[in-house]
Write an enzyme that holds these catalytic residues in place. Structure first.
Site, short mmCIF file in Angstrom:
data_model
loop_
_atom_site.label_atom_id
_atom_site.label_comp_id
_atom_site.label_asym_id
_atom_site.label_seq_id
_atom_site.Cartn_x
_atom_site.Cartn_y
_atom_site.Cartn_z
N ASP A 15 -28.19 7.58 -5.41
CA ASP A 15 -27.72 6.23 -5.10
C ASP A 15 -28.79 5.52 -4.30
O ASP A 15 -29.71 6.15 -3.76
CB ASP A 15 -26.40 6.28 -4.31
N CYS A 79 -24.76 4.61 -8.98
CA CYS A 79 -25.15 3.27 -8.55
C CYS A 79 -25.10 2.37 -9.78
O CYS A 79 -25.86 2.57 -10.73
CB CYS A 79 -26.56 3.30 -7.96
N THR A 81 -26.00 -0.78 -10.08
CA THR A 81 -27.22 -1.58 -10.24
C THR A 81 -28.30 -0.75 -10.91
O THR A 81 -28.97 -1.20 -11.85
CB THR A 81 -27.70 -2.10 -8.88
N CYS A 194 -19.52 -1.33 -7.30
CA CYS A 194 -20.60 -0.81 -6.45
C CYS A 194 -19.99 0.36 -5.71
O CYS A 194 -18.91 0.23 -5.12
CB CYS A 194 -21.10 -1.88 -5.47
N THR A 195 -20.66 1.51 -5.74
CA THR A 195 -20.06 2.70 -5.15
C THR A 195 -19.94 2.62 -3.64
O THR A 195 -19.23 3.42 -3.03
CB THR A 195 -20.85 3.97 -5.54
N HIS A 196 -20.61 1.66 -3.01
CA HIS A 196 -20.44 1.46 -1.57
C HIS A 196 -19.07 0.87 -1.23
O HIS A 196 -18.52 1.14 -0.16
CB HIS A 196 -21.51 0.51 -1.03
#
Length: 267
Positions: A15, A79, A81, A194-196
């Site tokens: 990531d 991720c 992106t 978004c994995t965040h």
């Protein structure tokens, strides 16, 4: 027959920062016999503001080194992106490696929505990617899909999970465009692309103007990894893996503590 743990290759989770920990957490549950190596490209974080070509070249170059150094069984690109931009390039450059990608969960959102109003909360890079628009065209053409590109949420999520206070007003400013009212209907699903962002899911729920389904892709990504990585009967969990690597080489104290909380040592 029992397979010694050290004979099992690790699974590499990649990531731009610490968002991929949401995927790692789910993957560990489904793949208990595997060791994991977590790679955070914090030297390049955040990816959302990069121009496409330099970022694509950076990711492919990084993987050239990572695959040679760690020889993993498979790679989870946790991720949106990175994968929507460079997934095809990675598979072309490294055809013998299994890549499990992360793409916006637009198909399941389109299948679940009742109102037909779906929002995709992502980074600016994911929002502008042709890959994302192709997903909408293929799977959600009958829905009204709003793409919301946030410049700041990935940073906020990283700060929040490290224990910093994030003002409600700042979060609300980023998520407010997700909420649409149209012809008596309201947005009922927001895709966390978004994995965040799942780190902030409880904050999102508290601040939302009405209840929605916040769609976290982590479990689906982990299930796909389990499908692609063979389960070895009798295998023991290997020693020597379950560590994290930060490309800056300089993770701060709060980051180190967070990694320990996820059961990862620092390489």
């Amino acid at each position: 027959m029992t397979t010694a743990g050290h004979d099992l290759k690790p699974v590499l989770v990649f990531d731009s920062g610490i968002g991929g920990l949401t995927v790692l957490r789910e993957a560990r549950v489904l793949m208990p016999e595997r060791g994991f190596i977590y790679i955070a490209d914090d030297a390049g974080f955040p990816y959302g503001g990069w121009e496409e070509q330099p970022l694509r070249e950076r990711i492919v170059r990084l993987f050239g080194d990572l695959l040679e150094r760690y020889d993993p069984e498979a790679v989870v690109v946790a991720c949106n992106t990175a994968f929507t931009l460079a997934g095809t390039d990675l598979r072309h450059a490294f055809p013998d490696m299994r890549f499990i990608g992360t793409v916006p969960a637009i198909k399941p959102a389109a299948e679940r929505t009742r109102s037909g109003l779906v929002s995709v909360l992502a980074t600016p890079g994911t929002v502008k990617r042709a890959y994302t628009r192709d997903l909408i065209q293929s799977f959600a053409s009958k829905c009204h899909v709003r793409l919301v590109g946030s410049e700041n949420l990935a940073r906020m999520a990283e700060a929040y999970i490290r224990g910093e206070a994030i003002p409600d007003e700042a979060v609300l400013a980023e998520i407010s465009p997700c909420f649409v009212e149209k012809e008596g209907e309201k947005t009922d699903i927001v895709v966390l692309a978004c994995t965040h962002y799942p780190f902030l899911a409880n904050v999102f729920r508290r601040l939302a103007p009405w209840p929605v389904d916040w769609l976290d892709p982590a479990e689906a990504i982990a299930r796909q990894a389990r499908r692609l990585v063979p389960l070895v009967d009798g295998a023991e969990h290997p020693e020597g893996f379950d560590f994290a690597v930060f490309t800056s080489g300089k993770p701060d104290f709060s980051t180190r503590r967070l990694m320990q909380g996820f059961g990862l040592t620092m390489s």
